[in-house]
Structure formats: C-alpha cells, structure tokens
Design a protein around this motif. Structure first.
Motif, PDB file in Angstrom:
ATOM      1  N   ILE A 284       0.836  -1.209   0.000  1.00  0.00           N
ATOM      2  CA  ILE A 284       0.000   0.000   0.000  1.00  0.00           C
ATOM      3  C   ILE A 284       0.865   1.250   0.000  1.00  0.00           C
ATOM      4  O   ILE A 284       0.568   2.228  -0.689  1.00  0.00           O
ATOM      5  CB  ILE A 284      -0.936  -0.006   1.228  1.00  0.00           C
ATOM      6  CG1 ILE A 284      -1.985  -1.115   1.084  1.00  0.00           C
ATOM      7  CG2 ILE A 284      -1.625   1.348   1.398  1.00  0.00           C
ATOM      8  CD1 ILE A 284      -2.868  -1.275   2.307  1.00  0.00           C
ATOM      9  N   LEU A 285       1.958   1.235   0.754  1.00  0.00           N
ATOM     10  CA  LEU A 285       2.816   2.404   0.862  1.00  0.00           C
ATOM     11  C   LEU A 285       3.680   2.593  -0.386  1.00  0.00           C
ATOM     12  O   LEU A 285       4.163   3.701  -0.633  1.00  0.00           O
ATOM     13  CB  LEU A 285       3.713   2.284   2.093  1.00  0.00           C
ATOM     14  CG  LEU A 285       2.983   2.251   3.434  1.00  0.00           C
ATOM     15  CD1 LEU A 285       3.975   2.155   4.576  1.00  0.00           C
ATOM     16  CD2 LEU A 285       2.110   3.487   3.604  1.00  0.00           C
ATOM     17  N   VAL A 286       3.885   1.529  -1.158  1.00  0.00           N
ATOM     18  CA  VAL A 286       4.669   1.654  -2.383  1.00  0.00           C
ATOM     19  C   VAL A 286       3.932   2.509  -3.406  1.00  0.00           C
ATOM     20  O   VAL A 286       4.552   3.212  -4.208  1.00  0.00           O
ATOM     21  CB  VAL A 286       5.001   0.258  -2.958  1.00  0.00           C
ATOM     22  CG1 VAL A 286       5.439   0.341  -4.413  1.00  0.00           C
ATOM     23  CG2 VAL A 286       6.093  -0.400  -2.125  1.00  0.00           C
ATOM     24  N   VAL A 287       2.588   2.486  -3.365  1.00  0.00           N
ATOM     25  CA  VAL A 287       1.791   3.227  -4.348  1.00  0.00           C
ATOM     26  C   VAL A 287       2.106   4.723  -4.344  1.00  0.00           C
ATOM     27  O   VAL A 287       2.413   5.295  -5.392  1.00  0.00           O
ATOM     28  CB  VAL A 287       0.284   2.972  -4.121  1.00  0.00           C
ATOM     29  CG1 VAL A 287      -0.557   3.873  -5.023  1.00  0.00           C
ATOM     30  CG2 VAL A 287      -0.043   1.515  -4.379  1.00  0.00           C
ATOM     31  N   PRO A 288       2.059   5.416  -3.177  1.00  0.00           N
ATOM     32  CA  PRO A 288       2.397   6.848  -3.209  1.00  0.00           C
ATOM     33  C   PRO A 288       3.854   7.108  -3.588  1.00  0.00           C
ATOM     34  O   PRO A 288       4.160   8.142  -4.186  1.00  0.00           O
ATOM     35  CB  PRO A 288       2.110   7.323  -1.778  1.00  0.00           C
ATOM     36  CG  PRO A 288       2.102   6.099  -0.942  1.00  0.00           C
ATOM     37  CD  PRO A 288       1.611   5.010  -1.829  1.00  0.00           C
TER      38      PRO A 288
END
Length: 303
Positions: free
Chosen positions: A283-287
């Motif tokens: 999830i954090l890789v997306v931003p």
C-alpha cells in the motif's frame, strides 16, 4: 591509470546505494514475505516450515511446497484488517493535510526571512529531534488529559466550563502526528521555496498581478515538489504509526500498526503478522511510485 581509478570509484559510488537497499530492504522483505506464506506452529520460531541448509535440496523443495497464500486469503475474509487499513489511511491522510496547512506558512515565512535569520529558524524547526520521540508523546498526555495543562488553562480563563475530552480520541492522534512529523513537512517545502527565483514574483507584481494570484500561479506551483515530498514523508510513516495511536488514542482506535502489534506479540501469529506487514508495504509503495512518476515528468518538462 588515473582515469581507470576514477571510473572504478564512480561505479562504486553508484553500487553502494543498491547494496544498501539489497541488505536493508529487499532481503528483510523477502524474509517477511516468506514467513507470510508459512503456517503458525507452537515452536521456536512460531511458524513452519523452517528452511535450513542441513535439509538439503530435496528438503528445501519440500518446504517450498508447503508454503501457501492462506494468510493473505484470511486477511480478505476478516473485516478487522480491511477496516484497520482504511482507518489508518484516513487518519494518515487527515493528519498529512493538517500538517501541510500548518507547515506551509511556517516554511514560507522562513524562506522570506533575512538570510542571517534562516539558520536559527532551521535550528528551531529541528530542535524537537533533540528530545526522545517517546518523551514528547508522553508530554502530550500531560497536556491533553482532563486535568492537564490545556484544560486547566482554558478553565482558568473561563473559555470552557468543564474539561474537554481530547485524550484517547482521534483528535489526540491528529495532534500527536502533526506535532511529531511537522519538521518533515516544513524542511522540503522550505528547501523548494528558498531556491525559488523571487524576481518572478516581482515581475508579476509589476504587471499588475495581485499578491494572492501570484502566489497560486507562481509560488505554489514552484514549491509543489517540496509539498509532495513533505506529504510523502508524513503520510507514509503515519499509516503504520503505532506509538502515537497506542498512547494518545483510545481502545476503540483502529490502526494497522496496533493490529500488527497485537498479532505479533499478543496472538504470537507471525505468519498473519507478516502478511499484514507485506500488504501494508505494498500500500505504501503506491504513493512512492506516484511521487517518482511525478518527479520524472517534472524533470522532463524542465528539460
């Protein structure tokens, strides 16, 4: 010979960051991901299968066959985890927005200050880092509790007639995150504003552009890279934050950091904990990818 040495040095400089990422990011992630495919066991470590070179190639292959994605399927079947992810993203998003609204005027004021003042102002921004993060969070407990400094001050001047209930609510979490991560938002925005060519503002004013219009059409777009960098530096760690929700939030506060802690320490379910951590990382890789693409497009326009 000198050119050869320079070439080797330049290659080593390039290789070092990749080695760092390999040792401290990729390898730990592979280990966590491998645990997420295991099953819980009453053993040490508390999961199976456990890979060992002593098992030989055939043993390792048999262990690989025992791995499964059951823990990830379990995350989709239990609403607790989905709600925890959603709540974490919401709290982190609101906290990031509040931090931006506070940090931008501060960074703008620092960039407009005389050059002789700027080092002192920078030092004041980073000064909280000289104190332990945990101590600073505990200090907010003393400030926000019903008999704390904030309520006593408001009661003494007659602003309120009874203590405000702030501690153990989401508002306390917002305050804690904004306070703790404010420097991470100020510094990149200040860096972008400090490098800005102020003659552009002067030219716009000479052409009759109102100050507010000049800000939104010149200053803010030029500082957008700093704004995005600051938002990433606040949002990403805030999503997985554990200490602030645990100390300032209530028992009903649901964030993925607390959920992960409970699974890992209370339930001793390492495979599910590893699966939760893996999904959180994705999830954090997306931003991060979004920010990199934005930076790449900005660089292309600059050329």
């Amino acid at each position: 010979m000198k050119a050869l040495g320079s070439s080797i040095f330049s290659r080593l400089v390039i290789i070092v960051p990749y080695v760092w990422l390999l040792l401290f990011f990729l390898i730990p992630f592979v280990i966590v991901f491998r645990i997420s495919l295991s099953t819980t066991a009453i053993a040490q470590p508390p999961y199976e299968p456990v890979f060992s070179l002593a098992d030989g190639l055939s043993g390792i292959i048999d262990n690989i066959r025992q791995l499964s994605f059951d823990n990830f399927v379990w995350l989709t079947e239990d609403a607790l985890y989905f709600n925890a992810y959603l709540s974490s993203i919401k709290i982190a998003g609101i906290s990031t927005l509040l931090t931006l609204l506070i940090a931008y005027p501060i960074a703008y004021g620092m960039a407009q200050a005389p050059r002789t003042w700027r080092p002192t102002l920078l030092m004041l921004v980073i000064l909280p880092f000289w104190t332990s993060f945990l101590i600073r969070v505990y200090a907010w407990i003393a400030i926000l509790k019903p008999e704390g400094l904030l309520n006593q001050s408001l009661l003494s001047i007659g602003v309120i007639s009874e203590p405000l209930i702030i501690l153990n609510t989401n508002w306390a979490i917002y305050i804690g995150i904004v306070y703790s991560y404010l420097p991470f938002m100020i510094l990149p925005i200040y860096s972008a504003l400090e490098k800005m060519d102020h003659s552009l503002i002067e030219a716009a004013q000479d052409l009759g552009c109102p100050p507010m219009t000049a800000f939104w059409k010149i200053t803010f777009p030029l500082s957008l890279a700093g704004v995005v960098a600051g938002c990433m530096l606040v949002f990403i760690p805030a999503v997985g934050e554990f200490v602030i929700p645990d100390l300032l939030g209530g028992s009903q506060t649901l964030m993925i950091g607390k959920t992960l802690w409970n699974e890992f320490n209370s339930n001793r379910d390492w495979p599910v904990s590893a699966a939760v951590a893996t999904v959180l990382l994705l999830i954090l890789v997306v931003p991060i990818v979004f920010f990199q693409n934005m930076q790449a497009k900005a660089d292309e326009k600059g050329r």
